[in-house]
Enzyme design. Structure first.
Site, PDB file in Angstrom:
ATOM      1  N   ARG A   1       0.858  -1.180   0.000  1.00  0.00           N
ATOM      2  CA  ARG A   1       0.000   0.000   0.000  1.00  0.00           C
ATOM      3  C   ARG A   1       0.894   1.230   0.000  1.00  0.00           C
ATOM      4  NH1 ARG A   1      -2.551   0.705   5.382  1.00  0.00           N
ATOM      5  NH2 ARG A   1      -1.072   2.403   5.519  1.00  0.00           N
TER       6      ARG A   1
ATOM      7  N   HIS B   1      -3.374   4.594   4.798  1.00  0.00           N
ATOM      8  CA  HIS B   1      -4.607   3.808   4.643  1.00  0.00           C
ATOM      9  C   HIS B   1      -5.687   4.604   3.921  1.00  0.00           C
ATOM     10  CE1 HIS B   1      -7.943   1.144   5.468  1.00  0.00           C
ATOM     11  NE2 HIS B   1      -8.602   2.155   5.994  1.00  0.00           N
TER      12      HIS B   1
ATOM     13  N   TYR C   1       3.402   4.336  12.277  1.00  0.00           N
ATOM     14  CA  TYR C   1       3.561   2.882  12.353  1.00  0.00           C
ATOM     15  C   TYR C   1       4.447   2.272  11.274  1.00  0.00           C
ATOM     16  CZ  TYR C   1      -0.309   3.167   8.992  1.00  0.00           C
ATOM     17  OH  TYR C   1      -1.102   3.481   7.918  1.00  0.00           O
TER      18      TYR C   1
HETATM   19  C1  LIG Z   1     -15.762  -5.295  10.070  1.00  0.00           C
HETATM   20  C2  LIG Z   1     -14.879  -4.100   9.962  1.00  0.00           C
HETATM   21  N1  LIG Z   1     -14.033  -3.801  10.960  1.00  0.00           N
HETATM   22  C3  LIG Z   1     -13.234  -2.721  10.888  1.00  0.00           C
HETATM   23  C4  LIG Z   1     -13.254  -1.911   9.804  1.00  0.00           C
HETATM   24  C5  LIG Z   1     -12.342  -0.664   9.723  1.00  0.00           C
HETATM   25  N2  LIG Z   1     -11.343  -0.864   8.698  1.00  0.00           N
HETATM   26  C6  LIG Z   1     -11.500  -0.374   7.448  1.00  0.00           C
HETATM   27  S1  LIG Z   1     -10.295  -0.869   6.429  1.00  0.00           S
HETATM   28  C7  LIG Z   1      -9.504  -1.729   7.637  1.00  0.00           C
HETATM   29  C8  LIG Z   1      -8.248  -2.476   7.339  1.00  0.00           C
HETATM   30  C9  LIG Z   1      -8.421  -3.395   6.191  1.00  0.00           C
HETATM   31  O1  LIG Z   1      -7.227  -4.048   5.944  1.00  0.00           O
HETATM   32  P1  LIG Z   1      -7.086  -5.012   4.703  1.00  0.00           P
HETATM   33  O2  LIG Z   1      -8.175  -5.993   4.703  1.00  0.00           O
HETATM   34  O3  LIG Z   1      -5.700  -5.538   4.685  1.00  0.00           O
HETATM   35  O4  LIG Z   1      -7.352  -4.069   3.453  1.00  0.00           O
HETATM   36  P2  LIG Z   1      -6.474  -2.827   2.964  1.00  0.00           P
HETATM   37  O5  LIG Z   1      -7.135  -1.602   3.532  1.00  0.00           O
HETATM   38  O6  LIG Z   1      -5.098  -3.017   3.477  1.00  0.00           O
HETATM   39  O7  LIG Z   1      -6.545  -2.868   1.500  1.00  0.00           O
HETATM   40  C10 LIG Z   1     -10.193  -1.617   8.834  1.00  0.00           C
HETATM   41  C11 LIG Z   1      -9.775  -2.216  10.117  1.00  0.00           C
HETATM   42  C12 LIG Z   1     -14.148  -2.243   8.770  1.00  0.00           C
HETATM   43  N3  LIG Z   1     -14.253  -1.510   7.664  1.00  0.00           N
HETATM   44  N4  LIG Z   1     -14.936  -3.342   8.887  1.00  0.00           N
END
Ligand SMILES: Cc1ncc(C[n+]2csc(CCOP(=O)(O)OP(=O)(O)O)c2C)c(N)n1
Ligand SMILES: Cc1ncc(C[n+]2csc(CCOP(=O)(O)OP(=O)(O)O)c2C)c(N)n1
Ligand SMILES: [Mg+2]
Ligand SMILES: [Mg+2]
Lengths: 327, 333, 327, 333
Positions: free
Chosen positions: B247, B251, B260
């Site tokens: 990434r 975020h 981090y």
């Molecule tokens: C059920 C749920 N818990 C928490 C969140 C908050 N949240 C949004 S994105 C994210 C991280 C997602 O990580 P990943 O699956 O690796 O996807 P990336 O953003 O790295 O593409 C979190 C914790 C959410 N959207 N849904």
């Protein structure tokens, strides 16, 4: 017309809808060769085969979620939760997904899924096979929650649910499954979702309730009739969203309202019913809107004296109606 | 790469188109950040670093038949499947004309039925069982459709990942689960999300095929998805693909990644950017000249400028529409 | 006394409780080095280390479930749901487990867990980062649901939650996080769970509400004061189980009651408040119990005009109070 | 079987005790069915076919330190960890003295704090994250405790299985997940539950150790659990164990298994019953004589008779206790 039990009415509605529309299919735990733990899906596997009568892995979020996907595709899934108590792992799929799909996509996608689940107590099911779970879902626009009280309504409402363009949670009282029987037409008919039903007319006290408690209320009303107390009984049938019009009319009519639920009181759906009456009928009321409900404990225990103490019954309702009538 | 229906390596037009789409996704994303930092749009969640896998995967799928369940970073995927640049800016600006939600959802919450892009939500991983449901329906209806669903690697730890894939595996359904492993779930690095070496190893526990590929390598991704697609169509069931990249942005526009991870780490990962790598390949092959590049950049810039301007000037949904579309037509029985 | 924002009060309570009791630990997504997406856990990781400030995998059912296990062991876990909207996958653990552990084990096992979650709208969070989710949990005996309105209460109530012998769902309004500031004592103090608070006394109209709406109600009341309308404001603070005594007193006092929530109306917790008033204060009422709430849509949209239309605000409350006063 | 602290094969007393516990569990269960069929108790959910794995596993654990999170079939396990036969009948009769719940829960919902038996519920698999929580707490507190949790193979398809194990794996927690694979989830056979050959293969996707054993082989189960226990204590993290046997009875007293499996299948599986096998081993070794068997059976019968009689005559909880213990002491701050 044949006399059917409550569960036979479920079963007949499923048979007929699957015959009429090959987009309709059922999925759930043990719904296949076993025909469901309560036999709601009996005979479907033999008639429609394993591609339309799907025994799923033991995973409620998948049962709901896979159903939701298929519904978005254009199918008419009827998902079974083996007990309403076990719908909890599927709450995210039902609330975050099914209920919000139309709204969040600005009407582009829809989710016509029916989720059936047996709820309610009085069958020695203890804490986790007796619960009333409707309150958890009765604050979610986009979702409809239907809870029929009698075999005729079961068949007509289940057909309406399956044909509905939106997700419907269809809660069947498992104590009613074999307890309640009545004549049910063999032909196709539906009962509208969103409409409460006057199950008995009367002038002194209005009882508003749903599910098995309608049966108890009828028994109570019959007894009270002998004493000269005349009871109107409203069967909510759809507990979300509520049929405000019928509630307001029936409450205003007698001015004395008893709300009954098998659920524990605080936060149950009869609180909403009371609030609607309060907003609309204050000056027609002759007595405080009375609520009769289960005690404030997490769920119904197993040991017979405890279960009995928790459960709603005709006597409790009878006493409450009498008190109101005498108010 | 087995059973490939055509050889990607030699089809110049396809390759250049792929590059165009990757670059468009990147340029759109960059513009979003500018618009965010200048206060024009309140929120961005980025695709940067994942465009290559998104476009390569898309090219291995069937636009006519397949159902696509993207997640919030999939600008590349939705572009490929027919969402226009203008529409992407309309959703970034949350305007009434946004085909995803009419401005109801945050940016990155895609969905457009006419392009078989299935509406998504914020709670991660709910789309995984949905994809299984689409595949189940397609199979029941004997349609040559495959469901393709993506998610981040962090999202593979949700129960719905497990339940959705297991269901598809038992019923041998035509569905492809592609994990876009960008090494972080917001601030949580891979090692604090899982203890397994490869997300693709989870396939073993479902009895399905698992493939891990370098997500910066378009050919590898294309090959894996093509193989999975063939398996799906042949009744061989689902495939779990893990495509690894990084990434490149925080975020989202609300995140500060300096708390981090180190600048050095980000810089060294940037050097592996797959778009650049893909471009160099095209240049080496003689498929792309300097003047093509200039022309392409100019075209994309114009497209993005037009889209931005259009979206910026488009109206919001009127407040009176707030209560529309909670339910469909009333039951009329 | 220092002036703290709402979120600083959360943070300070966590710091102090972790210092005082090494059984207290926090777990959740991004609560570690990042300090939480809203910085509620800022500084904890540096001070208490990664064994007591645990960045979890992205899995809410595990966050709740692992916390519940640790709580049964005897620890005092404080689990964070990143947004209240994402608590849905954990509903089974919270309702079926946390809320029922004491009761089902006949007091043998207990589950002193605190689950924090930021809820509420007005921050451009759209459907899934703006929801009011309290109604889902406000029918579960065994569970307590706390929703503080101001920094002082936040600190005192969060400490009470962590020290409580039972599971507490602690919902923080995320729009309030940086909007609301006030003096908060540096020393240790608690605010009791289960007690509503009179935030303003008045004689004409009683407003009963909670969370950010308390702030809006205060603003409305101040304006109306100039017009000579005197408003009593009750802050529920604990929305489940409700403090019936305070509700009944405050409703009876003015006879005109406005209930306010940011949630959509049907099935929201103010329905229960209305029902309590109806049961207990019917003959003290001078006007129907009025409810002011969000519209019946699944959740708050993103586009500014739509979000604004949905959100509660001081003007809407002001108008409703005025109407009641003039009733 | 590595790192075994003592050799199970040669310790006669231990072996005979193991046999005694297996047989006790079986005889208790058989009595339950009689009581159910005669209308004395409304419900039974059975351990038959799983006693060997339950007792063998229990013997590999530490009674003093370990936390046990059993599921509804684990009569053998709770017996080993200190629940008395009388207490088991008290819960079957749902009497006030039942230490599990005072008759509030259905039979098979175990929990007894003094024996570190953690209270369980009906929704399957919720106990898996709890076990991880116990292990986390034990690790934080530097205690030599291991959490041991069981579940059916059907229950491994719940999201909580995935989430709970993954969490434990990331944090290398001292916990043992033992799947009692009896080949059915009510009526659903293994092949309709999962598509993987071994449930234990799911360990790979969590980066932990997975072991599959014959659940009818006490030595194999003992060895696997002992190894897992050592790993847990050595900081090597969790282990997933799959122990395979067969559910010899219908799912519960409410189930009629003839609608979904054949008598032949059941008969042929009964022939593999591990208790019989274990007994034959003891007889062969000369550890158990015919007269020992007779004595043992007589002892168990008396114990069960006494327990039945006691439980039958014990009072139910009074209706007035219905609202006790919803919350603990009121907050008094
Ligand atoms: C059920 C749920 N818990 C928490 C969140 C908050 N949240 C949004 S994105 C994210 C991280 C997602 O990580 P990943 O699956 O690796 O996807 P990336 O953003 O790295 O593409 C979190 C914790 C959410 N959207 N849904
Ligand atoms: C969440 C949930 N869904 C459904 C049920 C109903 N149910 C009880 S036992 C069972 C089958 C369990 O199968 P398995 O995990 O293999 O355990 P076994 O009974 O075979 O030992 C089901 C579906 C339940 N208890 N919990
Ligand atoms: Mg990621
Ligand atoms: Mg099994």
């Amino acid at each position: 017309m044949a006399v059917l039990t409550y569960i036979q009415a479920v079963n007949q509605a499923l048979h007929e809808e699957m015959e009429q529309n090959n987009k309709v299919f059922v999925l759930g735990e043990d719904v296949g060769p076993k025909g469901g733990v309560f036999l709601a899906t009996e005979g479907l596997y033999d008639k429609f085969g394993e591609s339309r009568v799907i025994d799923t892995p033991l995973a409620e979020s998948a049962i709901a979620g896979v159903g939701i996907g298929a519904a978005m595709y254009g199918m008419r899934p009827v998902a079974e939760m083996q007990f309403a108590d076990f719908i909890m792992p599927a709450v995210n799929q039902i609330i975050s997904e099914a209920a919000r799909i139309r709204y969040r996509s600005n009407n582009d996608w829809t989710c016509p899924i029916t989720i059936r689940a047996p709820y309610g107590g009085g069958i020695h099911g203890a804490l986790y096979h007796s619960q009333s779970i409707e309150a958890i879902f009765a604050n979610q626009p986009g979702l409809k929650v239907v809870m029929p009280s009698n075999p005729y309504d079961v068949k007509g409402l289940l057909k309406s649910a399956i044909r509905d363009e939106d997700p419907v949670l269809f809660l069947e009282h498992k104590r009613a499954y074999r307890l309640l029987k009545e004549e049910v037409p063999e032909e196709d008919y539906t009962v509208p979702i969103g409409k409460a039903d006057i199950k008995r007319t009367g002038d002194d006290v209005t009882v508003i309730t749903y599910g098995l408690c309608v049966h108890f209320a009828k028994q109570a009303a019959e007894k009270l009739e002998e004493e000269g107390i005349s009871t109107e009984i409203v069967d909510l049938r759809t507990v979300y969203p509520l049929d405000q019009e019928t509630i307001i009319q029936a409450a205003s009519k007698t001015g004395k309202v008893l709300l009954v639920t098998e659920d524990n009181k605080e936060g149950s759906i009869i609180g909403e019913v009371s609030a609607i009456i309060s907003e609309n009928c204050l000056f027609d009321l002759d007595a405080p809107v009375r609520r009769l409900a289960g005690p404030e404990v997490p769920a119904m225990p197993y040991a017979p004296p405890l279960e009995k103490e928790f459960m709603m019954n005709p006597d409790k309702i009878e006493n409450a109606i009498r008190e109101l009538a005498e108010f | 790469m087995v059973n490939q229906t055509y050889s990607l390596e030699t089809d110049k037009d396809t390759l250049v188109n792929m590059y165009r789409e990757m670059l468009l996704a990147r340029r759109i994303d960059e513009r979003m950040w500018l618009l965010n930092r200048s206060g024009n749009i309140p929120f961005v969640v980025s695709c940067q670093g994942q465009e290559v896998m998104q476009i390569a995967a898309s090219f291995a799928l069937n636009k006519e038949h397949d159902y696509i369940l993207p997640y919030y970073r999939d600008v590349g995927i939705v572009l490929h499947f027919g969402m226009t640049t203008r529409e992407i800016f309309l959703q970034a600006y949350a305007k009434a004309e946004d085909p995803n939600s009419g401005g109801r959802q945050m940016p990155g919450h895609f969905g457009q039925k006419k392009n078989k892009l299935v509406t998504g939500s914020s709670p991660v991983t709910t789309q995984v069982p949905h994809a299984t449901g689409f595949a189940l329906a397609a199979k029941m209806e004997n349609k040559p459709s495959v469901a393709f669903v993506t998610m981040g690697e962090g999202s593979t730890n949700q129960g719905d990942f497990h339940e959705g894939i297991n269901f598809a595996a038992v019923h041998k359904l035509p569905v492809i689960f592609m994990v876009e492993n960008n090494k972080y779930a917001i601030s949580v690095p891979y090692a604090k999300q899982v203890a397994c070496e490869n997300i693709s190893d989870r396939a073993i526990g479902y009895g399905i095929k698992g493939i891990k590929v370098d997500g910066n390598d378009a050919f590898a991704v294309y090959g894996a998805v093509k193989e999975a697609h063939n398996r799906a169509l042949n009744g061989e069931g689902p495939t779990l693909i893990e495509a690894v990249s990084y990434r490149l942005t925080p975020h989202s526009s609300d995140d500060d990644d300096s708390s981090y991870r180190s600048k050095d780490e980000v810089t060294s990962e940037k050097a592996k950017d797959g778009i650049e790598k893909f471009k160099n390949y095209l240049v080496d092959k003689g498929f792309l000249k300097d003047e093509d590049m200039e022309k392409l950049e100019a075209e994309l810039k114009k497209e993005i400028n037009d889209a931005t301007e259009y979206a910026e000037n488009a109206p919001y949904a009127d407040a009176s529409t707030l209560t529309n579309y909670v339910y469909g037509h009333k039951e009329e029985n």
